[in-house]
Design a protein around this motif. Structure first.
Motif, PDB file in Angstrom:
ATOM      1  N   THR A  22       0.835  -1.201   0.000  1.00  0.00           N
ATOM      2  CA  THR A  22       0.000   0.000   0.000  1.00  0.00           C
ATOM      3  C   THR A  22       0.873   1.256   0.000  1.00  0.00           C
ATOM      4  O   THR A  22       0.623   2.198  -0.758  1.00  0.00           O
ATOM      5  N   MET A  23       1.905   1.254   0.823  1.00  0.00           N
ATOM      6  CA  MET A  23       2.787   2.414   0.894  1.00  0.00           C
ATOM      7  C   MET A  23       3.534   2.615  -0.425  1.00  0.00           C
ATOM      8  O   MET A  23       3.625   3.732  -0.936  1.00  0.00           O
ATOM      9  N   ALA A  24       4.063   1.532  -0.990  1.00  0.00           N
ATOM     10  CA  ALA A  24       4.861   1.630  -2.215  1.00  0.00           C
ATOM     11  C   ALA A  24       4.024   2.059  -3.417  1.00  0.00           C
ATOM     12  O   ALA A  24       4.564   2.592  -4.395  1.00  0.00           O
ATOM     13  N   VAL A  29       3.824   9.283  -1.069  1.00  0.00           N
ATOM     14  CA  VAL A  29       4.946   8.739  -0.300  1.00  0.00           C
ATOM     15  C   VAL A  29       6.164   8.516  -1.200  1.00  0.00           C
ATOM     16  O   VAL A  29       7.286   8.891  -0.862  1.00  0.00           O
ATOM     17  N   MET A  30       5.926   7.932  -2.352  1.00  0.00           N
ATOM     18  CA  MET A  30       7.040   7.460  -3.183  1.00  0.00           C
ATOM     19  C   MET A  30       7.670   8.526  -4.075  1.00  0.00           C
ATOM     20  O   MET A  30       8.755   8.310  -4.607  1.00  0.00           O
ATOM     21  N   LEU A  38       4.717   3.007  -7.257  1.00  0.00           N
ATOM     22  CA  LEU A  38       5.128   1.777  -7.928  1.00  0.00           C
ATOM     23  C   LEU A  38       3.906   0.983  -8.370  1.00  0.00           C
ATOM     24  O   LEU A  38       2.848   1.056  -7.728  1.00  0.00           O
ATOM     25  N   SER A  39       4.074   0.230  -9.430  1.00  0.00           N
ATOM     26  CA  SER A  39       3.028  -0.709  -9.826  1.00  0.00           C
ATOM     27  C   SER A  39       2.991  -1.829  -8.782  1.00  0.00           C
ATOM     28  O   SER A  39       3.915  -1.972  -7.978  1.00  0.00           O
ATOM     29  N   LEU A  40       1.937  -2.636  -8.815  1.00  0.00           N
ATOM     30  CA  LEU A  40       1.849  -3.749  -7.871  1.00  0.00           C
ATOM     31  C   LEU A  40       3.051  -4.672  -8.021  1.00  0.00           C
ATOM     32  O   LEU A  40       3.653  -5.093  -7.027  1.00  0.00           O
ATOM     33  N   LYS A  41       3.442  -4.966  -9.248  1.00  0.00           N
ATOM     34  CA  LYS A  41       4.598  -5.841  -9.489  1.00  0.00           C
ATOM     35  C   LYS A  41       5.875  -5.215  -8.909  1.00  0.00           C
ATOM     36  O   LYS A  41       6.655  -5.882  -8.227  1.00  0.00           O
ATOM     37  N   GLU A  42       6.078  -3.928  -9.164  1.00  0.00           N
ATOM     38  CA  GLU A  42       7.264  -3.238  -8.637  1.00  0.00           C
ATOM     39  C   GLU A  42       7.238  -3.181  -7.113  1.00  0.00           C
ATOM     40  O   GLU A  42       8.273  -3.352  -6.455  1.00  0.00           O
ATOM     41  N   ALA A  43       6.055  -2.953  -6.549  1.00  0.00           N
ATOM     42  CA  ALA A  43       5.920  -2.895  -5.094  1.00  0.00           C
ATOM     43  C   ALA A  43       6.258  -4.249  -4.465  1.00  0.00           C
ATOM     44  O   ALA A  43       6.925  -4.308  -3.431  1.00  0.00           O
ATOM     45  N   LYS A  44       5.809  -5.334  -5.098  1.00  0.00           N
ATOM     46  CA  LYS A  44       6.136  -6.670  -4.586  1.00  0.00           C
ATOM     47  C   LYS A  44       7.633  -6.935  -4.674  1.00  0.00           C
ATOM     48  O   LYS A  44       8.223  -7.503  -3.745  1.00  0.00           O
ATOM     49  N   GLU A  45       8.255  -6.529  -5.775  1.00  0.00           N
ATOM     50  CA  GLU A  45       9.712  -6.693  -5.926  1.00  0.00           C
ATOM     51  C   GLU A  45      10.452  -5.894  -4.857  1.00  0.00           C
ATOM     52  O   GLU A  45      11.414  -6.371  -4.267  1.00  0.00           O
ATOM     53  N   ARG A  46       9.989  -4.683  -4.602  1.00  0.00           N
ATOM     54  CA  ARG A  46      10.605  -3.840  -3.573  1.00  0.00           C
ATOM     55  C   ARG A  46      10.469  -4.490  -2.199  1.00  0.00           C
ATOM     56  O   ARG A  46      11.417  -4.504  -1.417  1.00  0.00           O
ATOM     57  N   ILE A  93       6.607   7.534   5.690  1.00  0.00           N
ATOM     58  CA  ILE A  93       5.482   7.634   6.617  1.00  0.00           C
ATOM     59  C   ILE A  93       4.200   7.780   5.802  1.00  0.00           C
ATOM     60  O   ILE A  93       4.174   8.525   4.813  1.00  0.00           O
ATOM     61  N   LEU A  94       3.164   7.086   6.208  1.00  0.00           N
ATOM     62  CA  LEU A  94       1.870   7.226   5.545  1.00  0.00           C
ATOM     63  C   LEU A  94       1.392   8.676   5.650  1.00  0.00           C
ATOM     64  O   LEU A  94       1.526   9.296   6.714  1.00  0.00           O
ATOM     65  N   PRO A  95       0.834   9.225   4.586  1.00  0.00           N
ATOM     66  CA  PRO A  95       0.438  10.644   4.588  1.00  0.00           C
ATOM     67  C   PRO A  95      -0.476  11.066   5.736  1.00  0.00           C
ATOM     68  O   PRO A  95      -0.355  12.189   6.230  1.00  0.00           O
ATOM     69  N   LYS A  96      -1.342  10.193   6.201  1.00  0.00           N
ATOM     70  CA  LYS A  96      -2.241  10.612   7.288  1.00  0.00           C
ATOM     71  C   LYS A  96      -1.499  10.899   8.590  1.00  0.00           C
ATOM     72  O   LYS A  96      -2.058  11.500   9.510  1.00  0.00           O
ATOM     73  N   PHE A  97      -0.219  10.510   8.662  1.00  0.00           N
ATOM     74  CA  PHE A  97       0.584  10.760   9.854  1.00  0.00           C
ATOM     75  C   PHE A  97       1.609  11.880   9.657  1.00  0.00           C
ATOM     76  O   PHE A  97       2.396  12.158  10.551  1.00  0.00           O
ATOM     77  N   TRP A  98       1.613  12.510   8.488  1.00  0.00           N
ATOM     78  CA  TRP A  98       2.542  13.613   8.227  1.00  0.00           C
ATOM     79  C   TRP A  98       2.217  14.796   9.127  1.00  0.00           C
ATOM     80  O   TRP A  98       1.067  15.046   9.483  1.00  0.00           O
TER      81      TRP A  98
END
Length: 160
Positions: A22-24, A29-30, A38-46, A93-98
């Motif tokens: 979700t963050m990626a 955030v990114m 990132l795409s879902l595939k890129e996020a999973k790789e990360r 950090i997730l935006p809701k916590f900025w």
């Protein structure tokens, strides 16, 4: 376990995949980390990369930050060796916590922990030159600008 006034920290685990993905995939955030969501595939790789780093380094790597009170995921800290005496430190950090002081709190907790690691004597914070809030946090914590290149600013803090 490392704790600070509102947060507790531990290495990311495979059970943190959904939060990490979700963050990626969050462009807010990114944008300063990879340039875009990132795409879902890129996020999973990360995420797999983050887990592989954590296997390599005990107590270092990608470290989950969660609320002490609720266990809610706030974000993560990256603390990885750059060389034999320097650790790179960063955070997401997730935006809701900025704007709630979490970046400073995370940085202080990791500085304190890093100071106990006698083999490292410097922290290096690398920030996108356009990421003014992160640069402000680094400067507030007495990091000093060492160099800028390719839209990246390199800040150093001595631990000992």
């Amino acid at each position: 376990m490392i704790t600070s006034s509102r947060l507790k920290y531990r290495q990311l685990l495979s059970s943190d995949e959904n939060e990490s993905l979700t963050m990626a995939q969050n462009g807010e955030v990114m944008v300063y980390i990879t340039g875009a969501a990132l795409s879902l595939k890129e996020a999973k790789e990360r995420f797999l990369y983050q887990l592989s780093v954590n296997k390599e380094y005990k107590d270092l790597g990608f470290i989950r930050a969660e609320s002490l009170d609720t266990g809610e995921f706030i974000g993560y800290v990256k603390m990885t060796p750059l060389n034999s005496n320097e650790l790179e430190i960063g955070y997401a950090i997730l935006p809701k916590f900025w704007g709630k002081g979490y970046a400073s709190e995370m940085l202080v907790a990791m500085e304190d922990f890093a100071a106990t690691l006698k083999s490292f004597d410097k922290l290096v914070g690398i920030a996108d030159t356009a990421n003014k809030p992160s640069i402000k946090v680094l400067l507030k914590r007495n990091f000093t600008l060492q160099k800028e290149n390719n839209k990246k600013s390199y800040y150093i803090k001595h631990l000992h």
